[in-house]
Design an enzyme around this catalytic site. Structure first.
Site, PDB file in Angstrom:
ATOM      1  CE  LYS A  53     -63.081 -26.607   5.148  1.00  0.00           C
ATOM      2  NZ  LYS A  53     -63.122 -26.259   6.579  1.00  0.00           N
ATOM      3  CD  GLN A  97     -60.383 -25.025   8.786  1.00  0.00           C
ATOM      4  OE1 GLN A  97     -61.283 -24.683   8.021  1.00  0.00           O
ATOM      5  NE2 GLN A  97     -60.199 -26.281   9.121  1.00  0.00           N
ATOM      6  CG  ASP A 120     -67.779 -24.649   9.671  1.00  0.00           C
ATOM      7  OD1 ASP A 120     -67.556 -25.588   8.894  1.00  0.00           O
ATOM      8  OD2 ASP A 120     -66.941 -23.782   9.972  1.00  0.00           O
TER       9      ASP A 120
HETATM   10  N1  GUN Z   1     -61.560 -27.892  11.550  1.00  0.00           N
HETATM   11  C1  GUN Z   1     -61.704 -29.217  11.286  1.00  0.00           C
HETATM   12  N2  GUN Z   1     -62.851 -29.439  10.616  1.00  0.00           N
HETATM   13  C2  GUN Z   1     -63.450 -28.242  10.452  1.00  0.00           C
HETATM   14  C3  GUN Z   1     -64.658 -27.832   9.825  1.00  0.00           C
HETATM   15  O1  GUN Z   1     -65.450 -28.636   9.289  1.00  0.00           O
HETATM   16  N3  GUN Z   1     -64.906 -26.487   9.849  1.00  0.00           N
HETATM   17  C4  GUN Z   1     -64.076 -25.596  10.464  1.00  0.00           C
HETATM   18  N4  GUN Z   1     -64.421 -24.306  10.470  1.00  0.00           N
HETATM   19  N5  GUN Z   1     -62.954 -25.954  11.068  1.00  0.00           N
HETATM   20  C5  GUN Z   1     -62.645 -27.271  11.053  1.00  0.00           C
END
Ligand code: GUN
Length: 293
Positions: A53, A97, A120
């Site tokens: 990311k 995350q 998110d």
């Molecule tokens: N863990 C797995 N997928 C995601 C996501 O799209 N965002 C976040 N913050 N954690 C995740």
């Protein structure tokens, strides 16, 4: 293989390229969209995702911060970090995350994020807006799946979609997106899960199967009908001593068997994964446009 491959790398590149003029327009106003990623603990998969990311931000010319803390951080200290990011004018998007190490309370942390910076789309405000059919920040993986279907001109109107998995991150929001009124939606959606009886009889009805259960080989060739579209959201590490890392990534779908019968199928890796990142970048730019312009 009979099925056409749905190439998430191609579609995500297309989406990221379309973001460039929007980023330039913001920069002319003195605004550089900024994303903060918070990584708690030492889960290697989470570290890889957060890295990807941050790299995507750098490639696009967005500002990015990665905040890492050990797994034993106090809940109050994590909430303080989020509070500071909420007030930080350089930051337009915040993601923490998931999964968080126990005993951290994921819902409390999500609630502490300013909904306008919730790139998110996990905050109950944004989840609620999605259910009401008036979303702004839409959760990234579900939105990426809809964009893949759109790009390959796969009709959803009136068609049977079966989602396997009821997670807050994928299963529930993708069902909400595909059932709503509007272009790229209007589907008849069923959510199946670990307690569903006779899963194959449910999935065989589907024009589009979305597998988001987190278990390799959950969808086998006999579980889909001829010509179905198969979207594999799973990213599972399976041990493979013949690879340099000692593991390889597989989805939730038996790819080879399903590719014989499907009309379209996503690979793992290279299917849904890159789309999640492209939609995160899209949300970060959108949050900067709404908040900063
Ligand atoms: N863990 C797995 N997928 C995601 C996501 O799209 N965002 C976040 N913050 N954690 C995740």
């Amino acid at each position: 293989m009979a099925a056409k491959l749905i190439d998430g790398k191609v579609v995500s590149e297309h989406i990221l390229n379309n973001l460039k003029p929007r980023i330039e327009a913001l920069k002319e106003l003195g605004i550089t969209p900024g994303l903060a990623a918070v990584l708690i603990g030492d889960n290697p998969a989470s570290a890889t995702y957060v890295n990807s990311k941050a790299k995507a931000c750098q490639k696009l010319g967005l500002y990015s911060e990665v905040i890492t803390r050990p797994a034993n951080i106090e809940q109050g200290d994590l909430l303080k970090i989020v509070g500071e990011l909420n007030r930080n004018e350089r930051i337009h998007g915040i993601l923490v995350q998931s999964p968080l190490p126990a005993p951290l309370d994921e819902l409390m942390v999500t609630l502490s994020i300013d909904p306008a910076k919730d790139v998110d789309g996990f905050h109950p405000y944004n989840v609620g807006m999605l259910l009401l059919g008036t979303p702004t920040l839409i959760s990234c993986t579900p939105h990426g799946i809809v964009k893949l279907l759109e790009y390959y001109q796969i009709e959803t109107l009136g068609r049977e979609v079966v989602v396997i998995g009821r997670s807050n991150i994928v299963g529930k929001p993708v069902a909400a997106l595909l059932m709503q009124k509007g272009k790229g939606a209007n589907a008849t959606v069923t959510i199946a899960h670990s307690q569903s009886r006779d899963l194959p009889s449910i999935t065989r009805r589907a024009d589009i199967v979305i597998a988001a259960i987190g278990k390799p080989n959950t969808v086998t060739g006999d579980m889909i009908k001829e010509g179905a579209v198969v979207i594999d959201v799973g990213i599972n590490r399976v041990s493979d001593p013949s690879t340099p890392k000692g593991y390889r990534l597989v989805g939730d779908v038996d790819f080879d068997a399903c590719a014989q019968k499907a009309s379209h199928i996503t690979p793992v890796p290279g299917g849904v994964g890159p789309m999640t990142i492209a939609m995160l970048m899209t949300n970060t730019v959108l949050a900067a446009e709404i908040g900063g312009a």
